[in-house]
Motif scaffolding. Structure first.
Motif, PDB file in Angstrom:
ATOM      1  N   PRO A  60     -55.943 -40.841  97.481  1.00  0.00           N
ATOM      2  CA  PRO A  60     -55.907 -39.828  96.258  1.00  0.00           C
ATOM      3  C   PRO A  60     -55.061 -38.564  96.713  1.00  0.00           C
ATOM      4  O   PRO A  60     -54.450 -38.067  95.888  1.00  0.00           O
ATOM      5  N   TYR A  61     -54.597 -38.837  97.684  1.00  0.00           N
ATOM      6  CA  TYR A  61     -54.099 -36.944  98.393  1.00  0.00           C
ATOM      7  C   TYR A  61     -51.814 -37.752  97.879  1.00  0.00           C
ATOM      8  O   TYR A  61     -51.504 -37.288  97.300  1.00  0.00           O
ATOM      9  N   LYS A  64     -52.850 -37.522  94.163  1.00  0.00           N
ATOM     10  CA  LYS A  64     -52.415 -35.944  93.711  1.00  0.00           C
ATOM     11  C   LYS A  64     -50.755 -35.423  93.451  1.00  0.00           C
ATOM     12  O   LYS A  64     -50.335 -34.777  92.164  1.00  0.00           O
ATOM     13  N   LEU A  67     -48.898 -36.868  90.961  1.00  0.00           N
ATOM     14  CA  LEU A  67     -49.514 -35.794  89.457  1.00  0.00           C
ATOM     15  C   LEU A  67     -48.760 -34.285  89.491  1.00  0.00           C
ATOM     16  O   LEU A  67     -48.697 -34.088  88.915  1.00  0.00           O
ATOM     17  N   GLU A  68     -49.550 -33.916  91.039  1.00  0.00           N
ATOM     18  CA  GLU A  68     -49.646 -32.804  90.590  1.00  0.00           C
ATOM     19  C   GLU A  68     -48.494 -31.580  91.137  1.00  0.00           C
ATOM     20  O   GLU A  68     -48.638 -30.748  91.070  1.00  0.00           O
ATOM     21  N   TYR A  70     -47.024 -30.367  95.323  1.00  0.00           N
ATOM     22  CA  TYR A  70     -47.931 -30.146  96.674  1.00  0.00           C
ATOM     23  C   TYR A  70     -47.757 -29.101  96.597  1.00  0.00           C
ATOM     24  O   TYR A  70     -47.542 -28.369  95.634  1.00  0.00           O
ATOM     25  N   GLU A  71     -49.125 -28.985  97.315  1.00  0.00           N
ATOM     26  CA  GLU A  71     -49.600 -27.282  97.655  1.00  0.00           C
ATOM     27  C   GLU A  71     -49.171 -26.800  98.987  1.00  0.00           C
ATOM     28  O   GLU A  71     -49.234 -27.585 100.252  1.00  0.00           O
ATOM     29  N   GLU A  79     -51.245 -31.148 101.116  1.00  0.00           N
ATOM     30  CA  GLU A  79     -50.729 -32.425 100.804  1.00  0.00           C
ATOM     31  C   GLU A  79     -48.819 -31.966 101.688  1.00  0.00           C
ATOM     32  O   GLU A  79     -48.869 -33.341 101.800  1.00  0.00           O
ATOM     33  N   SER A  87     -44.718 -40.892  96.861  1.00  0.00           N
ATOM     34  CA  SER A  87     -45.261 -40.106  95.787  1.00  0.00           C
ATOM     35  C   SER A  87     -44.580 -39.987  95.160  1.00  0.00           C
ATOM     36  O   SER A  87     -44.559 -40.245  93.619  1.00  0.00           O
ATOM     37  N   ARG A  91     -44.805 -41.192  90.913  1.00  0.00           N
ATOM     38  CA  ARG A  91     -44.302 -40.166  89.799  1.00  0.00           C
ATOM     39  C   ARG A  91     -43.265 -41.154  89.356  1.00  0.00           C
ATOM     40  O   ARG A  91     -43.331 -40.857  87.633  1.00  0.00           O
ATOM     41  N   LYS A 105     -52.425 -44.914  89.705  1.00  0.00           N
ATOM     42  CA  LYS A 105     -52.935 -45.850  90.839  1.00  0.00           C
ATOM     43  C   LYS A 105     -52.546 -47.611  90.806  1.00  0.00           C
ATOM     44  O   LYS A 105     -52.571 -47.856  91.606  1.00  0.00           O
TER      45      LYS A 105
END
Length: 375
Positions: A60-61, A64, A67-68, A70-71, A79, A87, A91, A105
């Motif tokens: 899931p990371y 994520k 879609l969103e 890094y944080e 992540e 990723s 994307r 997915k």
């Protein structure tokens, strides 16, 4: 019709490899599906779509991040630990065809499985540079039925890493250094250990082997500069982190939350005592097997670059202070499959590998799908 028949005859080996990939993946999927229905591990009952069977732990990371973005937060899990290429591909493809095929997915699964199929073909081609058809095909087969080979086909980086690494080695063997180095760039954008492919590539560049370890600087040409593309992949990620988070080593600093502190490999081995007995046996089993195969490769005089690649990556994995993912990390050491193939030229070892690999693959798929802590 005759042209199609001729094409199939000419590409018979590649068609066989693709068939093996499809068959083994379908069997893994069938095992996963039926085990999710029939088995209730520690009271866990599977709820979700078909796509969620393997969508757990790291998977899931990657979605994520795609879609969103890094944080980065040193107070909690971030992540940024995960390198970006996988990723990024999700994307990009999700933007282009996501609405047509069902979202990120499915795209993640497609990337992994297409990568595996192409990796298997390149692995055969790479093995054929040194070995006959039977040994090369067995090497591919053992890779596809390895006990943790299901990671190659789920939303993890193993499949992509395998493709980039094997294809990079293939072009390095062909002395096509620009292509090899470009692939090396992407290898180091997929995992941090990828940057260390630079070492076996230097061995290939100077044609070092067990009979000749002497460097000949006469071999140096301008194309050696292409090898600088390999660390450039890692450098580009550090630059992104610097401009995004004002910390060029954010991926490294974030590992403190996971209690990953790079240390002597002996400390990693001693960390086994904190795991349950089953986990200890499993981790140690994969580690010992990898070491035995590397030693066998040495005595079989397999290419020095393959052995060095395996040793370097295994050493790096054992320097994290945590051994819990060793079963997954070992799976991308492609030379061990050559070792398995060479050591199974007699039927008995081959039957043993087949029995153990398929049994453990089935068992580990069941554990993973039913949420056993299988990292």
């Amino acid at each position: 019709m005759n042209s199609l028949k001729n094409w199939c005859k000419k590409n018979k080996n590649f068609i066989t490899i693709i068939a093996l990939v499809i068959i083994t993946r379908l069997l893994i999927l069938a095992i996963a599906y039926f085990s999710s229905i029939k088995i209730k591990f520690q009271g866990y009952v599977f709820h979700g779509s078909f796509l969620d069977l393997f969508n757990r732990y790291d998977a899931p990371y990657y979605i994520k991040i795609a879609l969103e973005g890094y944080e980065y937060n040193l107070e909690k899990f971030s992540e940024i630990n995960f390198f970006p290429l996988y990723s990024i591909l999700i994307r990009i493809l999700n933007f282009i065809i996501g609405n047509l095929i069902g979202g990120p997915k499915i795209i993640g699964y497609l990337i992994s499985n297409i990568s595996l199929a192409i990796a298997a073909i390149y692995f055969y081609k790479l093995a054929r540079l040194d070995f006959n058809k039977d040994i090369s095909m067995r090497s591919v087969f053992y890779m596809l039925i390895f006990p943790t080979s299901f990671y190659f086909s789920i939303i993890y980086t193993e499949g992509l890493f395998l493709l980039l690494t094997i294809s990079a080695f293939y072009y390095a063997r062909k002395k096509q250094w620009l292509i090899a180095s470009m692939l090396g760039f992407f290898v180091s954008l997929t995992r941090i250990v990828g940057v260390f492919i630079f070492i076996p590539f230097l061995i290939e560049y100077f044609d070092l082997n067990f009979n000749s370890l002497k460097l000949s600087f006469k071999k140096i040409k301008k194309d050696i500069l292409y090898l600088l593309l390999i660390p450039a992949g890692l450098l580009s990620f550090t630059l992104y982190q610097y401009f995004r988070f004002n910390d060029s080593l954010a991926f490294y600093h974030a590992k403190s939350v996971l209690n990953i502190n790079y240390s002597l490999f002996t400390e990693t081995i001693f960390s086994l005592e904190k795991y349950p007995l089953f986990d200890r046996i499993m981790f140690l089993g994969f580690l010992i097997f990898a070491i035995i195969m590397i030693i066998y490769l040495y005595f079989s005089e397999v290419r020095l670059s393959y052995i060095v690649y395996s040793i370097v990556l295994l050493f790096l994995y054992l320097s994290t202070g945590k051994i819990e993912a060793i079963h997954r990390y070992v799976s991308v050491l492609f030379p061990i499959y050559i070792g398995m193939s060479l050591s199974s030229r007699n039927k008995i070892p081959g039957y043993i590998y087949l029995l153990i690999s398929i049994s453990l693959l089935t068992f580990f798929v069941i554990l993973f799908v039913n949420r056993y802590s299988f990292y």
